[in-house]
Design a protein around this motif. Structure first.
Motif, PDB file in Angstrom:
ATOM      1  N   GLU A  95      -3.130  -3.891  -2.719  1.00  0.00           N
ATOM      2  CA  GLU A  95      -3.961  -3.865  -3.923  1.00  0.00           C
ATOM      3  C   GLU A  95      -4.364  -2.438  -4.279  1.00  0.00           C
ATOM      4  O   GLU A  95      -4.318  -2.039  -5.456  1.00  0.00           O
ATOM      5  CB  GLU A  95      -5.213  -4.729  -3.713  1.00  0.00           C
ATOM      6  CG  GLU A  95      -4.913  -6.217  -3.609  1.00  0.00           C
ATOM      7  CD  GLU A  95      -6.081  -7.032  -3.094  1.00  0.00           C
ATOM      8  OE1 GLU A  95      -6.081  -8.267  -3.271  1.00  0.00           O
ATOM      9  OE2 GLU A  95      -7.012  -6.434  -2.496  1.00  0.00           O
ATOM     10  N   HIS A  97      -2.770   0.299  -3.464  1.00  0.00           N
ATOM     11  CA  HIS A  97      -1.578   1.044  -3.892  1.00  0.00           C
ATOM     12  C   HIS A  97      -1.225   0.731  -5.344  1.00  0.00           C
ATOM     13  O   HIS A  97      -0.924   1.653  -6.126  1.00  0.00           O
ATOM     14  CB  HIS A  97      -0.400   0.710  -2.986  1.00  0.00           C
ATOM     15  CG  HIS A  97       0.879   1.361  -3.408  1.00  0.00           C
ATOM     16  ND1 HIS A  97       1.088   2.725  -3.305  1.00  0.00           N
ATOM     17  CD2 HIS A  97       2.021   0.850  -3.952  1.00  0.00           C
ATOM     18  CE1 HIS A  97       2.303   3.027  -3.766  1.00  0.00           C
ATOM     19  NE2 HIS A  97       2.877   1.910  -4.158  1.00  0.00           N
ATOM     20  N   ILE A  98      -1.251  -0.543  -5.713  1.00  0.00           N
ATOM     21  CA  ILE A  98      -0.921  -0.917  -7.096  1.00  0.00           C
ATOM     22  C   ILE A  98      -1.959  -0.352  -8.056  1.00  0.00           C
ATOM     23  O   ILE A  98      -1.629   0.117  -9.155  1.00  0.00           O
ATOM     24  CB  ILE A  98      -0.810  -2.443  -7.246  1.00  0.00           C
ATOM     25  CG1 ILE A  98       0.315  -2.984  -6.337  1.00  0.00           C
ATOM     26  CG2 ILE A  98      -0.526  -2.817  -8.688  1.00  0.00           C
ATOM     27  CD1 ILE A  98       1.683  -2.413  -6.616  1.00  0.00           C
ATOM     28  N   THR A 102      -0.945   2.411 -11.037  1.00  0.00           N
ATOM     29  CA  THR A 102      -1.204   2.015 -12.421  1.00  0.00           C
ATOM     30  C   THR A 102      -2.342   2.825 -13.042  1.00  0.00           C
ATOM     31  O   THR A 102      -2.622   2.693 -14.238  1.00  0.00           O
ATOM     32  CB  THR A 102      -1.559   0.519 -12.517  1.00  0.00           C
ATOM     33  OG1 THR A 102      -2.681   0.246 -11.669  1.00  0.00           O
ATOM     34  CG2 THR A 102      -0.379  -0.350 -12.110  1.00  0.00           C
ATOM     35  N   GLY A 107      -7.394  -3.477  -7.627  1.00  0.00           N
ATOM     36  CA  GLY A 107      -6.352  -4.478  -7.816  1.00  0.00           C
ATOM     37  C   GLY A 107      -6.696  -5.762  -7.081  1.00  0.00           C
ATOM     38  O   GLY A 107      -7.548  -5.779  -6.182  1.00  0.00           O
ATOM     39  N   TRP A 228       8.297  -3.073 -14.269  1.00  0.00           N
ATOM     40  CA  TRP A 228       9.159  -2.280 -13.389  1.00  0.00           C
ATOM     41  C   TRP A 228      10.464  -1.929 -14.096  1.00  0.00           C
ATOM     42  O   TRP A 228      10.983  -0.810 -13.952  1.00  0.00           O
ATOM     43  CB  TRP A 228       9.456  -3.049 -12.105  1.00  0.00           C
ATOM     44  CG  TRP A 228       8.269  -3.738 -11.524  1.00  0.00           C
ATOM     45  CD1 TRP A 228       7.979  -5.079 -11.553  1.00  0.00           C
ATOM     46  CD2 TRP A 228       7.157  -3.109 -10.854  1.00  0.00           C
ATOM     47  NE1 TRP A 228       6.778  -5.323 -10.932  1.00  0.00           N
ATOM     48  CE2 TRP A 228       6.257  -4.153 -10.485  1.00  0.00           C
ATOM     49  CE3 TRP A 228       6.853  -1.787 -10.506  1.00  0.00           C
ATOM     50  CZ2 TRP A 228       5.067  -3.894  -9.810  1.00  0.00           C
ATOM     51  CZ3 TRP A 228       5.670  -1.539  -9.829  1.00  0.00           C
ATOM     52  CH2 TRP A 228       4.792  -2.578  -9.493  1.00  0.00           C
ATOM     53  N   LEU A 250       1.083  -7.409 -12.922  1.00  0.00           N
ATOM     54  CA  LEU A 250       2.415  -6.962 -12.487  1.00  0.00           C
ATOM     55  C   LEU A 250       2.961  -7.959 -11.474  1.00  0.00           C
ATOM     56  O   LEU A 250       2.253  -8.369 -10.553  1.00  0.00           O
ATOM     57  CB  LEU A 250       2.357  -5.572 -11.844  1.00  0.00           C
ATOM     58  CG  LEU A 250       1.662  -4.462 -12.620  1.00  0.00           C
ATOM     59  CD1 LEU A 250       0.192  -4.348 -12.202  1.00  0.00           C
ATOM     60  CD2 LEU A 250       2.343  -3.111 -12.397  1.00  0.00           C
ATOM     61  N   PHE A 252       5.693  -9.390  -8.533  1.00  0.00           N
ATOM     62  CA  PHE A 252       6.562  -8.963  -7.437  1.00  0.00           C
ATOM     63  C   PHE A 252       7.762  -9.883  -7.250  1.00  0.00           C
ATOM     64  O   PHE A 252       8.731  -9.508  -6.600  1.00  0.00           O
ATOM     65  CB  PHE A 252       5.777  -8.921  -6.120  1.00  0.00           C
ATOM     66  CG  PHE A 252       4.568  -8.037  -6.143  1.00  0.00           C
ATOM     67  CD1 PHE A 252       4.673  -6.685  -6.437  1.00  0.00           C
ATOM     68  CD2 PHE A 252       3.313  -8.558  -5.879  1.00  0.00           C
ATOM     69  CE1 PHE A 252       3.544  -5.869  -6.463  1.00  0.00           C
ATOM     70  CE2 PHE A 252       2.180  -7.758  -5.902  1.00  0.00           C
ATOM     71  CZ  PHE A 252       2.301  -6.414  -6.196  1.00  0.00           C
ATOM     72  N   CYS A 263       0.013  -8.890  -9.051  1.00  0.00           N
ATOM     73  CA  CYS A 263      -1.218  -8.129  -8.829  1.00  0.00           C
ATOM     74  C   CYS A 263      -1.869  -7.868 -10.177  1.00  0.00           C
ATOM     75  O   CYS A 263      -1.191  -7.473 -11.138  1.00  0.00           O
ATOM     76  CB  CYS A 263      -0.929  -6.817  -8.118  1.00  0.00           C
ATOM     77  SG  CYS A 263      -2.426  -6.004  -7.473  1.00  0.00           S
ATOM     78  N   LEU A 299       8.848  -3.086  -3.333  1.00  0.00           N
ATOM     79  CA  LEU A 299       8.540  -1.856  -4.063  1.00  0.00           C
ATOM     80  C   LEU A 299       9.381  -0.690  -3.550  1.00  0.00           C
ATOM     81  O   LEU A 299       9.883   0.123  -4.329  1.00  0.00           O
ATOM     82  CB  LEU A 299       7.054  -1.526  -3.929  1.00  0.00           C
ATOM     83  CG  LEU A 299       6.077  -2.468  -4.650  1.00  0.00           C
ATOM     84  CD1 LEU A 299       4.664  -2.229  -4.162  1.00  0.00           C
ATOM     85  CD2 LEU A 299       6.169  -2.278  -6.147  1.00  0.00           C
TER      86      LEU A 299
END
Length: 420
Positions: A95, A97-98, A102, A107, A228, A250, A252, A263, A299
């Motif tokens: 969370e 990292h996303i 962004t 997240g 993506w 987003l 996955f 997320c 990712l």
């Protein structure tokens, strides 16, 4: 009478009764356990999985069909153990990292893109009446079971883009509801989807819409399930693509090939409230570490494959044009919409011939989706099926029809398949 017997005998008999009851209880429990136990593994389990992976490599219906690789599974087993309703380290790290990539403050891991979108809308919307403006083809409008109305009590204003490709600033200005007239539901959110049906909204248009919407004090949400692909095709950072929005979802499990999850990102305050709604909607999960690990693997290892996916989609598009099919929507990312009627063919004819191949192809109608597990051979075989059918029609006397200008992205399925 029993009281007259020696104490040792009475104790021995008492112990024997306890032992008999214990043995009886154990036998009863064993019977219950026999009913409960279940093994999902079959004698052909490994072979079945190998067959399924081959089938997925030849499926053009959607990119939701992608499956974890053995390497992804192995990586997932290394994830942390924790309950995500309380705290799960791997999920928390994902969370964060996303949120970082962004450009948002926080997240929240979600079980699906639909949950992510609908919880985002519910979190933004405070007091009805209100409305959401979006493209008429948007997932939040057409393919989330009326969730905006059910969960948020919101009206939806579905807009047909005047350019038949993407919403413009003028489209938004012409349709946004800013009024105190009691007959109308004022617009509170403008929701965009990028990519939408595989097409990319120009970023300068997104920024123009965002500036206007924010000048009105309204919110911007992005359904970025396939953002993506936009980043890979335009070589634009995820942050730059997400900057114009107050919240972004987003995914996955589509283009990136993870098994489960999306997320949602936004401000810390927004995500804190969204976490509450996630629990309310039944989306709070427990041991999500293995799912977060799959997303992290995707990712790192699957995102770099997207340029190859786009190149393969463009190859399929060029092949269809060479045969004589009409392209209704070009391969900007991973999807092509086409019309085979100029060749005298229907989608059903193509699907039936494709499914009869020694190694079948799986089709869903006018939409063809390329994903990270689509093979070059599958594309070649699909083109060969259409080419052969076209030659058979021509030999039977059918005259190819003039192509029409494929300027509008249609959203119809001959064989009804999930849009996602």
């Amino acid at each position: 009478m029993l009281g007259r017997l020696p104490l040792s005998f009475r104790l021995s008999r008492f112990s024997a009764n306890i032992l008999r009851r214990a043995m009886s209880n154990e036998s009863q429990f064993s019977s219950v356990a026999d009913q409960v136990k279940f093994d999902i593994l079959t004698e052909t389990h490994a072979l079945d999985n190998a067959t399924k992976r081959k089938e997925i490599a030849r499926t053009f219906i959607s990119d939701t069909v992608t499956v974890p690789t053995e390497e992804m599974y192995s990586y997932a087993t290394l994830a942390t153990l924790g309950d995500d309703v309380y705290f799960e380290p791997s999920t928390s790290a994902l969370e964060a990292h996303i949120a970082k990539i962004t450009g948002k403050e926080a997240g929240l891991f979600m079980p699906s893109g639909t949950a992510s979108n609908q919880i985002a809308l519910r979190t933004h919307l405070k007091q009805p009446p209100y409305s959401i403006l979006c493209d008429h083809r948007a997932h939040i409008h057409k393919y989330e079971a009326g969730g905006a109305a059910f969960h948020s009590g919101a009206a939806v204003i579905p807009v047909v883009p005047t350019n038949r490709h993407h919403l413009t600033l003028q489209d938004v200005k012409d349709n946004v509801m800013i009024t105190t007239d009691v007959h109308f539901a004022p617009t509170e959110i403008v929701a965009l989807e990028n990519s939408l049906n595989g097409t990319i909204i120009p970023q300068d248009e997104v920024i123009a819409i965002s500036d206007y919407v924010h000048s009105l004090g309204l919110k911007m949400h992005l359904d970025g399930a396939r953002i993506w692909h936009v980043a890979a095709e335009t070589q634009t950072s995820i942050k730059e693509l997400c900057d114009p929005f107050d919240s972004v979802s987003l995914c996955f499990s589509k283009g990136l090939g993870a098994p489960v999850g999306s997320c949602l990102v936004g401000t810390k305050e927004f995500i804190a409230k969204a976490r509450w709604f996630r629990k309310l909607f039944g989306g709070g999960m427990r041991q999500t570490g293995i799912l977060a690990a799959c997303a992290a693997y995707a990712l790192t290892n699957n995102f770099p494959q997207l340029p190859r996916v786009h190149a393969l989609a463009k190859k399929l598009e060029a092949g269809l044009e060479e045969i004589g099919a009409t392209i209704l929507s070009k391969a900007e990312t991973c999807m092509i919409f086409y019309d085979p009627s100029p060749l005298g063919l229907s989608y059903d004819e193509i699907a039936e011939r494709a499914s009869a191949l020694p190694e079948p192809l799986f089709l869903g109608g006018l939409r063809l989706v390329i994903h990270i597990q689509t093979t070059e051979q599958a594309v070649e075989d699909l083109l060969q099926v259409i080419r052969q059918l076209a030659e058979e029609k021509k030999a039977a006397g059918f005259m190819p029809q003039p192509k029409v200008n494929g300027s509008e992205i249609k959203d119809v399925y001959v064989r009804r398949t999930p849009k996602a």
